[in-house]
Design a protein around this motif. Sequence first.
Motif, mmCIF file in Angstrom:
data_model
loop_
_atom_site.group_PDB
_atom_site.id
_atom_site.type_symbol
_atom_site.label_atom_id
_atom_site.label_comp_id
_atom_site.label_asym_id
_atom_site.label_seq_id
_atom_site.Cartn_x
_atom_site.Cartn_y
_atom_site.Cartn_z
ATOM 1 N N ALA A 237 0.827 -1.219 0.000
ATOM 2 C CA ALA A 237 0.000 0.000 0.000
ATOM 3 C C ALA A 237 0.856 1.262 0.000
ATOM 4 O O ALA A 237 0.672 2.162 0.826
ATOM 5 N N VAL A 238 1.812 1.316 -0.926
ATOM 6 C CA VAL A 238 2.701 2.481 -1.043
ATOM 7 C C VAL A 238 2.749 2.921 -2.506
ATOM 8 O O VAL A 238 2.570 2.102 -3.407
ATOM 9 N N PRO A 239 3.002 4.203 -2.752
ATOM 10 C CA PRO A 239 3.102 4.658 -4.143
ATOM 11 C C PRO A 239 4.388 4.213 -4.821
ATOM 12 O O PRO A 239 4.467 4.159 -6.050
ATOM 13 N N SER A 240 5.424 3.893 -4.023
ATOM 14 C CA SER A 240 6.707 3.454 -4.562
ATOM 15 C C SER A 240 7.439 2.674 -3.473
ATOM 16 O O SER A 240 7.156 2.855 -2.283
ATOM 17 N N TYR A 241 8.392 1.834 -3.883
ATOM 18 C CA TYR A 241 9.161 1.098 -2.875
ATOM 19 C C TYR A 241 9.924 2.060 -1.959
ATOM 20 O O TYR A 241 10.250 1.733 -0.818
ATOM 21 N N ARG A 242 10.204 3.258 -2.428
ATOM 22 C CA ARG A 242 10.906 4.256 -1.615
ATOM 23 C C ARG A 242 10.072 4.722 -0.432
ATOM 24 O O ARG A 242 10.600 5.270 0.541
ATOM 25 N N ASP A 243 8.749 4.523 -0.527
ATOM 26 C CA ASP A 243 7.840 4.957 0.546
ATOM 27 C C ASP A 243 7.553 3.841 1.549
ATOM 28 O O ASP A 243 6.711 4.009 2.430
ATOM 29 N N LEU A 244 8.237 2.719 1.431
ATOM 30 C CA LEU A 244 8.009 1.587 2.326
ATOM 31 C C LEU A 244 8.298 1.976 3.775
ATOM 32 O O LEU A 244 9.262 2.680 4.067
ATOM 33 N N ARG A 245 7.458 1.488 4.702
ATOM 34 C CA ARG A 245 7.721 1.728 6.118
ATOM 35 C C ARG A 245 8.897 0.875 6.592
ATOM 36 O O ARG A 245 9.060 -0.268 6.162
ATOM 37 N N LYS A 246 9.697 1.415 7.507
ATOM 38 C CA LYS A 246 10.793 0.631 8.087
ATOM 39 C C LYS A 246 10.254 -0.650 8.710
ATOM 40 O O LYS A 246 10.900 -1.704 8.663
ATOM 41 N N LEU A 247 9.061 -0.560 9.285
ATOM 42 C CA LEU A 247 8.447 -1.707 9.936
ATOM 43 C C LEU A 247 8.255 -2.869 8.972
ATOM 44 O O LEU A 247 8.266 -4.035 9.365
ATOM 45 N N ASP A 248 8.093 -2.566 7.676
ATOM 46 C CA ASP A 248 7.808 -3.598 6.680
ATOM 47 C C ASP A 248 9.038 -4.022 5.880
ATOM 48 O O ASP A 248 8.912 -4.807 4.939
ATOM 49 N N PHE A 249 10.208 -3.505 6.245
ATOM 50 C CA PHE A 249 11.410 -3.730 5.446
ATOM 51 C C PHE A 249 11.737 -5.216 5.306
ATOM 52 O O PHE A 249 11.960 -5.721 4.191
ATOM 53 N N GLU A 250 11.792 -5.958 6.408
ATOM 54 C CA GLU A 250 12.136 -7.379 6.355
ATOM 55 C C GLU A 250 11.077 -8.186 5.610
ATOM 56 O O GLU A 250 11.404 -9.092 4.831
ATOM 57 N N ASP A 251 9.801 -7.839 5.839
ATOM 58 C CA ASP A 251 8.719 -8.531 5.123
ATOM 59 C C ASP A 251 8.829 -8.286 3.621
ATOM 60 O O ASP A 251 8.560 -9.188 2.811
ATOM 61 N N ALA A 252 9.222 -7.063 3.249
ATOM 62 C CA ALA A 252 9.345 -6.729 1.829
ATOM 63 C C ALA A 252 10.447 -7.546 1.174
ATOM 64 O O ALA A 252 10.287 -8.034 0.047
#
Length: 215
Positions: A189-204
Amino acid sequence: MQLNLVESNGQYLADSRDVAEMVGKNHFHLTRDIEGYIKVIEENPKLDSQTFFIPSTYLTKQNKAAKHYLITKQGCEMVANKMTGEKGILFTAAYVDQFNQMERSLQNDYSQLSPQLQQMIRLEQKQSEHDKRLNQLENNWQIDSFQQNVIQKQIRKRVYEIRDNYDNSEAGTRRLFAGIHRNFRDAFAVPSYRDLRKLDFEDAKSWIKSWRPLF
């Protein structure tokens, strides 16, 4: 019937079993509704579902663990807003009255304490609120440039790992890149991978490693 409110970390909570009984609803159906509310809330990264509903368990008469929810004042407001008719009105009146009574009682209890203890309690409450807000902010911070670079490299690596199984032409590779970026945006649910939350980094990173095109 009254709600049996319990105090936890400076706030009062209602039991979903009591709420179900008060509004004449099967507890299973109420928990199902609550889980639907939680799902919607969690789609918004700026909201914390536990501000409304806190999952918990209790022991049944058969000594088995069963699920229920502890509901905050905001959660009760959400439940009440979904109700119509006399039961909804009575529940709204009951929870507002009881929460207010308990909050006044807590304030009166504080008034019996020494000024020093009252000040300590206020400071602890402010610190708890500060920590909660800070935690929410930290959870919503975006990944830094180093993490963006990691995600970008892993996306590129994944595309080149699988392109021979699909279409390794230049046009096919472009479609894979477009597909993984599109699916990534949808998944997190982000407009770009650059907008990823730190919380979701490992899951990504795990998501990228297992990604396959949908076409």
